[in-house]
Design an enzyme around this catalytic site. Structure first.
Site, PDB file in Angstrom:
ATOM      1  CB  THR A  31      -5.377   7.534  -4.939  1.00 44.64           C
ATOM      2  OG1 THR A  31      -5.149   8.627  -5.880  1.00 44.64           O
ATOM      3  CG2 THR A  31      -5.955   6.397  -5.633  1.00 44.64           C
ATOM      4  CD  GLN A  35     -12.157   8.796   0.569  1.00 43.19           C
ATOM      5  OE1 GLN A  35     -10.913   9.584   0.776  1.00 43.19           O
ATOM      6  NE2 GLN A  35     -12.076   8.230   1.816  1.00 43.19           N
ATOM      7  NE  ARG A  42      -0.865  -0.216   1.049  1.00 44.08           N
ATOM      8  CZ  ARG A  42      -1.855   0.415   1.652  1.00 44.08           C
ATOM      9  NH1 ARG A  42      -2.791   0.016   1.892  1.00 44.08           N
ATOM     10  NH2 ARG A  42      -1.599   1.734   2.243  1.00 44.08           N
ATOM     11  CG  HIS A  88      -9.517   0.652  -0.202  1.00 44.05           C
ATOM     12  ND1 HIS A  88     -10.144   1.483   0.532  1.00 44.05           N
ATOM     13  CD2 HIS A  88      -8.106   1.221  -0.549  1.00 44.05           C
ATOM     14  CE1 HIS A  88      -9.690   2.589   0.751  1.00 44.05           C
ATOM     15  NE2 HIS A  88      -8.416   2.454   0.251  1.00 44.05           N
TER      16      HIS A  88
HETATM   17  C1  LIG Z   1      -2.169   4.565  -3.848  1.00 47.51           C
HETATM   18  C2  LIG Z   1      -3.708   4.222  -3.538  1.00 47.51           C
HETATM   19  C3  LIG Z   1      -4.186   5.132  -2.481  1.00 47.51           C
HETATM   20  C4  LIG Z   1      -5.414   5.213  -2.422  1.00 47.51           C
HETATM   21  N1  LIG Z   1      -6.081   6.113  -1.321  1.00 47.51           N
HETATM   22  C5  LIG Z   1      -7.505   6.066  -1.262  1.00 47.51           C
HETATM   23  C6  LIG Z   1      -7.941   6.955  -0.444  1.00 47.51           C
HETATM   24  O1  LIG Z   1      -7.505   7.853   0.168  1.00 47.51           O
HETATM   25  N2  LIG Z   1      -9.548   6.820  -0.255  1.00 47.51           N
HETATM   26  C7  LIG Z   1     -10.332   5.827  -0.781  1.00 47.51           C
HETATM   27  O2  LIG Z   1     -11.468   5.907  -0.735  1.00 47.51           O
HETATM   28  N3  LIG Z   1      -9.651   4.931  -1.567  1.00 47.51           N
HETATM   29  C8  LIG Z   1      -8.338   4.646  -1.833  1.00 47.51           C
HETATM   30  N4  LIG Z   1      -7.821   3.970  -2.557  1.00 47.51           N
HETATM   31  C9  LIG Z   1      -8.541   2.969  -3.326  1.00 47.51           C
HETATM   32  C10 LIG Z   1      -9.057   3.471  -4.625  1.00 47.51           C
HETATM   33  O3  LIG Z   1     -10.078   4.507  -4.319  1.00 47.51           O
HETATM   34  C11 LIG Z   1      -9.750   2.587  -5.740  1.00 47.51           C
HETATM   35  O4  LIG Z   1     -10.566   1.958  -4.987  1.00 47.51           O
HETATM   36  C12 LIG Z   1      -8.521   1.775  -6.254  1.00 47.51           C
HETATM   37  O5  LIG Z   1      -7.359   2.115  -6.406  1.00 47.51           O
HETATM   38  C13 LIG Z   1      -9.313   0.838  -7.430  1.00 47.51           C
HETATM   39  O6  LIG Z   1      -8.328  -0.208  -8.090  1.00 47.51           O
HETATM   40  P1  LIG Z   1      -7.370   0.220  -9.048  1.00 47.51           P
HETATM   41  O7  LIG Z   1      -6.266   0.762  -8.542  1.00 47.51           O
HETATM   42  O8  LIG Z   1      -6.825  -1.411  -9.428  1.00 47.51           O
HETATM   43  O9  LIG Z   1      -8.188   0.847 -10.073  1.00 47.51           O
HETATM   44  C14 LIG Z   1      -6.482   4.099  -2.922  1.00 47.51           C
HETATM   45  C15 LIG Z   1      -5.725   3.063  -3.860  1.00 47.51           C
HETATM   46  C16 LIG Z   1      -4.248   3.383  -4.038  1.00 47.51           C
HETATM   47  C17 LIG Z   1      -3.656   2.568  -5.380  1.00 47.51           C
END
Ligand SMILES: Cc1cc2nc3c(=O)[nH]c(=O)nc-3n(C[C@H](O)[C@H](O)[C@H](O)COP(=O)(O)O)c2cc1C
Length: 375
Positions: free
Chosen positions: A85, A134, A171, A282
């Site tokens: 994240t 990542q 969003r 995502h």
């Molecule tokens: C605040 C936030 C930032 C995120 N940033 C990235 C990122 O930089 N790279 C990425 O591959 N996924 C990113 N994601 C997706 C997460 O890797 C993941 O797939 C997702 O949070 C899973 O769902 P959950 O939050 O319900 O567990 C982000 C998700 C959130 C909530």
């Protein structure tokens, strides 16, 4: 969930983090502590948030059919990975370090985002860390090459290439908090003032930057507005298979492709040499209406066979979710928000609490399920 139907049925919103009994309770504490600009970034999904809700619904639909066990239960590890994240420093100063330390202590991998707020080398130095990196596919291949070399040099062995975020998700609730890009509205700024603990812990030190891509950002590195505009222009607008193949050639360690939303693409990723896939949308933040990873899981495991690594992401909030994912064929599940809630409440101790809750729930439900299955 803890509705207000019965008297005194409500989550704590403050107090010691170890009093939180569930991820939902940690969430209530986190949303109480964070100003809207941070809470919305953490929590929100794209457009109508259909995929965000579908991620939860996919778990809630599934049922266990418990059976008596033949042998001893448990001992199957804890199939959890902290998902990448970006911008974690928005919730807690040094949040990436806090997550990495908690992950190392709990024996789960930590995936560091390309747009994390701590240098790769600092995370790599956390004792006992299983450090995953990542990668976003930037338009300039030289940048990708440099990041891969740095990751390899820092001892990263698992690369996660994200393919479902090549343009920013829409969003709208997040956008509404800003009068202009990176300039919070009057109401949002007023709301920040109502969160003095966050102001003191996070904002006082300035908003976090992106040290892993700082030299490419140039003079805009320290400025969130310039950095986000730069990212908008420099992440490859479409991810092509040829670029993934190129990354495969450059990276000799394990490579997972994250953001797979179709079993045909899971097959194709494997055909070009990936070691596995992360199914999901995502966390509901990109293409609204995209299918949940859980809905593709059984079919993908069958298509790829036992050797492929198959992970799933999106909506993990309980140990039972992990058990459902595992019994339907996942090697592990990746969770983003669950540990972010913990970090937002109490840094490393909060992340550790989130992991402990999930592990205890997972182990307990594993015993209760016995030799049963999931339908
Ligand atoms: C605040 C936030 C930032 C995120 N940033 C990235 C990122 O930089 N790279 C990425 O591959 N996924 C990113 N994601 C997706 C997460 O890797 C993941 O797939 C997702 O949070 C899973 O769902 P959950 O939050 O319900 O567990 C982000 C998700 C959130 C909530």
């Amino acid at each position: 969930m803890g509705g207000a139907v019965l008297p005194l049925r409500r989550y704590r919103r403050g107090g010691p983090v170890d009093r939180a009994l569930s991820i939902a309770e940690l969430r209530a504490m986190a949303l109480h502590r964070l100003p809207a600009i941070a809470a919305e970034y953490l929590e929100g999904g794209a457009e109508e948030e259909v995929s965000l809700q579908a991620n939860r619904a996919a778990f809630d639909r599934l049922r266990f059919r418990p059976r008596l066990a033949e042998g001893a239960q448990g001992g199957q590890g804890f199939p959890y990975v902290i998902a990448p994240t970006g911008l974690n420093g928005l919730y807690w100063r040094g949040a990436d370090m806090a997550l990495a330390r908690a992950a190392a202590a709990a024996g789960v991998p930590f995936t560091q985002s390309t747009v994390s707020n701590v240098r790769l080398e600092e995370i790599a130095a956390v004792p006992g860390i299983d450090h995953w990196f990542q990668l976003y596919l930037f338009s300039q291949m030289a940048m990708v090459e440099q990041l891969l070399a740095r990751a390899a040099g820092a001892g990263v062995r698992t690369l996660v290439v994200t393919v479902d975020a090549n343009t920013f998700g829409n969003r709208e609730w997040n956008t509404r908090l800003y009068a202009a890009e990176a300039r919070p509205s009057f109401a949002a700024r007023l709301d920040v003032l109502r969160h003095p603990r966050w102001l003191a812990q996070v904002y006082r030190h300035g908003l976090p930057g992106f040290p892993n891509i700082a030299e490419w950002l140039g003079e805009g590195a320290g400025d969130l507005l310039q950095a986000s505009q730069w990212l908008r222009c420099n992440i490859a607008p479409t991810v092509r298979w040829e670029e993934l193949a190129q990354v495969r050639r450059l990276w000799s360690g394990r490579m997972l492709v994250k953001g797979i939303g179709h079993v045909a693409d899971a097959r194709r990723a494997m055909a070009l040499g990936a070691d596995g896939v992360v199914l999901g949308n995502h966390g509901g933040r990109q293409l609204d209406g995209a299918v949940s990873g859980m809905d593709l899981l059984a079919e993908t495991r069958e298509a790829l066979g036992e050797k492929a690594m198959v992970l799933v992401e999106g909506g993990i909030r309980r140990g039972t979710d992990l058990l459902k994912a595992q019994r339907l064929g996942a090697d592990a599940a990746m969770g983003g928000r669950a540990t972010l809630y913990g970090v937002a409440v109490a840094g490393e101790a909060g992340a550790a609490r989130a992991l402990a809750i999930l592990r205890q729930e997972y182990e307990r439900s594993q015993i209760l399920l016995g030799d049963g299955d999931v339908v």
